[in-house]
Design a protein around this motif. Structure first.
Motif, mmCIF file in Angstrom:
data_model
loop_
_atom_site.group_PDB
_atom_site.id
_atom_site.type_symbol
_atom_site.label_atom_id
_atom_site.label_comp_id
_atom_site.label_asym_id
_atom_site.label_seq_id
_atom_site.Cartn_x
_atom_site.Cartn_y
_atom_site.Cartn_z
ATOM 1 N N PHE A 1 6.847 -11.548 -8.923
ATOM 2 C CA PHE A 1 8.003 -10.854 -8.349
ATOM 3 C C PHE A 1 7.670 -10.410 -6.929
ATOM 4 O O PHE A 1 6.581 -9.913 -6.663
ATOM 5 N N ASN A 2 8.612 -10.585 -6.003
ATOM 6 C CA ASN A 2 8.385 -10.266 -4.592
ATOM 7 C C ASN A 2 8.778 -8.823 -4.312
ATOM 8 O O ASN A 2 9.924 -8.435 -4.496
ATOM 9 N N VAL A 3 7.793 -8.038 -3.866
ATOM 10 C CA VAL A 3 8.037 -6.654 -3.460
ATOM 11 C C VAL A 3 7.527 -6.506 -2.033
ATOM 12 O O VAL A 3 6.333 -6.632 -1.782
ATOM 13 N N ALA A 4 8.425 -6.291 -1.092
ATOM 14 C CA ALA A 4 8.074 -6.133 0.321
ATOM 15 C C ALA A 4 7.201 -7.291 0.807
ATOM 16 O O ALA A 4 6.150 -7.093 1.405
ATOM 17 N N ASN A 5 7.640 -8.505 0.518
ATOM 18 C CA ASN A 5 6.948 -9.741 0.908
ATOM 19 C C ASN A 5 5.553 -9.890 0.305
ATOM 20 O O ASN A 5 4.691 -10.552 0.871
ATOM 21 N N THR B 1 -8.757 1.212 -4.552
ATOM 22 C CA THR B 1 -7.681 0.954 -5.513
ATOM 23 C C THR B 1 -6.301 0.797 -4.882
ATOM 24 O O THR B 1 -5.325 0.592 -5.607
ATOM 25 N N ARG B 2 -6.205 0.879 -3.553
ATOM 26 C CA ARG B 2 -4.898 0.692 -2.910
ATOM 27 C C ARG B 2 -4.343 -0.676 -3.276
ATOM 28 O O ARG B 2 -5.067 -1.653 -3.372
ATOM 29 N N GLY B 3 -3.030 -0.730 -3.473
ATOM 30 C CA GLY B 3 -2.391 -2.004 -3.800
ATOM 31 C C GLY B 3 -2.466 -2.348 -5.264
ATOM 32 O O GLY B 3 -2.082 -3.449 -5.668
ATOM 33 N N THR B 4 -2.959 -1.418 -6.087
ATOM 34 C CA THR B 4 -3.028 -1.660 -7.528
ATOM 35 C C THR B 4 -2.364 -0.505 -8.266
ATOM 36 O O THR B 4 -2.164 0.569 -7.714
ATOM 37 N N ALA B 5 -2.036 -0.756 -9.527
ATOM 38 C CA ALA B 5 -1.463 0.298 -10.368
ATOM 39 C C ALA B 5 -1.661 -0.060 -11.828
ATOM 40 O O ALA B 5 -1.858 -1.232 -12.178
ATOM 41 N N PHE B 6 -1.619 0.963 -12.659
ATOM 42 C CA PHE B 6 -1.563 0.785 -14.100
ATOM 43 C C PHE B 6 -0.198 1.276 -14.543
ATOM 44 O O PHE B 6 0.240 2.360 -14.156
ATOM 45 N N VAL B 7 0.483 0.478 -15.354
ATOM 46 C CA VAL B 7 1.782 0.839 -15.900
ATOM 47 C C VAL B 7 1.642 0.834 -17.413
ATOM 48 O O VAL B 7 1.248 -0.185 -17.993
ATOM 49 N N VAL B 8 1.939 1.962 -18.049
ATOM 50 C CA VAL B 8 1.798 2.078 -19.497
ATOM 51 C C VAL B 8 3.185 2.198 -20.116
ATOM 52 O O VAL B 8 3.951 3.107 -19.792
ATOM 53 N N GLN C 1 3.538 6.077 -18.567
ATOM 54 C CA GLN C 1 2.801 6.532 -17.387
ATOM 55 C C GLN C 1 2.716 5.422 -16.353
ATOM 56 O O GLN C 1 2.653 4.244 -16.688
ATOM 57 N N VAL C 2 2.710 5.830 -15.083
ATOM 58 C CA VAL C 2 2.444 4.916 -13.965
ATOM 59 C C VAL C 2 1.388 5.570 -13.094
ATOM 60 O O VAL C 2 1.537 6.722 -12.687
ATOM 61 N N ARG C 3 0.314 4.839 -12.841
ATOM 62 C CA ARG C 3 -0.756 5.341 -11.967
ATOM 63 C C ARG C 3 -0.925 4.372 -10.814
ATOM 64 O O ARG C 3 -1.340 3.236 -11.007
ATOM 65 N N VAL C 4 -0.591 4.812 -9.616
ATOM 66 C CA VAL C 4 -0.710 3.979 -8.419
ATOM 67 C C VAL C 4 -2.033 4.320 -7.737
ATOM 68 O O VAL C 4 -2.348 5.490 -7.533
ATOM 69 N N GLY C 5 -2.817 3.291 -7.400
ATOM 70 C CA GLY C 5 -4.100 3.498 -6.741
ATOM 71 C C GLY C 5 -3.927 4.101 -5.366
ATOM 72 O O GLY C 5 -3.073 3.663 -4.593
ATOM 73 N N PHE D 1 0.813 -1.216 0.000
ATOM 74 C CA PHE D 1 0.000 0.000 0.000
ATOM 75 C C PHE D 1 0.847 1.267 0.000
ATOM 76 O O PHE D 1 0.412 2.301 -0.480
ATOM 77 N N ASN D 2 2.058 1.201 0.528
ATOM 78 C CA ASN D 2 2.884 2.398 0.652
ATOM 79 C C ASN D 2 3.886 2.548 -0.486
ATOM 80 O O ASN D 2 4.800 3.372 -0.386
ATOM 81 N N ILE D 3 3.753 1.820 -1.575
ATOM 82 C CA ILE D 3 4.713 1.929 -2.682
ATOM 83 C C ILE D 3 4.548 3.287 -3.370
ATOM 84 O O ILE D 3 3.435 3.791 -3.515
ATOM 85 N N SER D 4 5.668 3.873 -3.755
ATOM 86 C CA SER D 4 5.634 5.191 -4.396
ATOM 87 C C SER D 4 5.724 5.030 -5.914
ATOM 88 O O SER D 4 6.129 3.989 -6.433
#
Length: 136
Positions: free
Chosen positions: A83-87, A59-66, A50-54, A31-34
């Protein structure tokens, strides 16, 4: 890096599956990813548009990466699925607008169903009982 570029050039001659596109939907993010961390992780596979983080509750914990290039998006999905990101293990899907629209339609149908259940005072757990005089 030159080896990866050569591999990408060889892959570009193959036909892509229809679901592949430049927009990647990412789930199960911390949830705290920048946005900067997202650019660091996903930018390794190609130029990002573009990167859109919820950031809302839904929408927390989700993102769109273009990505700029569809082949870069395909490479990122292949390498970062699980891929493991912060467990947390990332879930990557290609963006599919028809799937999103189906969800919206389903929500509308569920709301309509709840209205009908309230109107007719049923809880959704009740089932019509076969009539005694009906023959099978």
């Amino acid at each position: 890096m030159a080896g990866m570029a050569g591999m990408n050039m060889a892959n570009r001659s193959q036909r892509l599956p229809p679901e592949v596109n430049r927009v990647v939907y990412v789930r199960n993010l911390p949830f705290n990813i920048s946005s900067e961390e997202m650019y660091d992780i996903f930018g390794k596979y190609g130029a990002l548009r573009q990167v859109r983080v919820g950031d809302s509750k839904e929408t927390r914990g989700t993102a769109f990466v273009v990505y700029e290039d569809i082949y870069d998006a395909k490479t990122a999905v292949e390498h970062l699925k699980g891929f493991n990101v912060a467990n947390r293990y990332l879930i990557l899907l290609y963006y599919n607008p028809s799937r999103i629209n189906k969800k919206k339609n389903m929500r509308e149908e569920e709301a309509e169903l709840r209205e009908l259940q309230a109107k007719y005072q049923v809880d959704g757990e009740q089932h019509a009982r076969p009539k005694a005089d009906a023959k099978a």
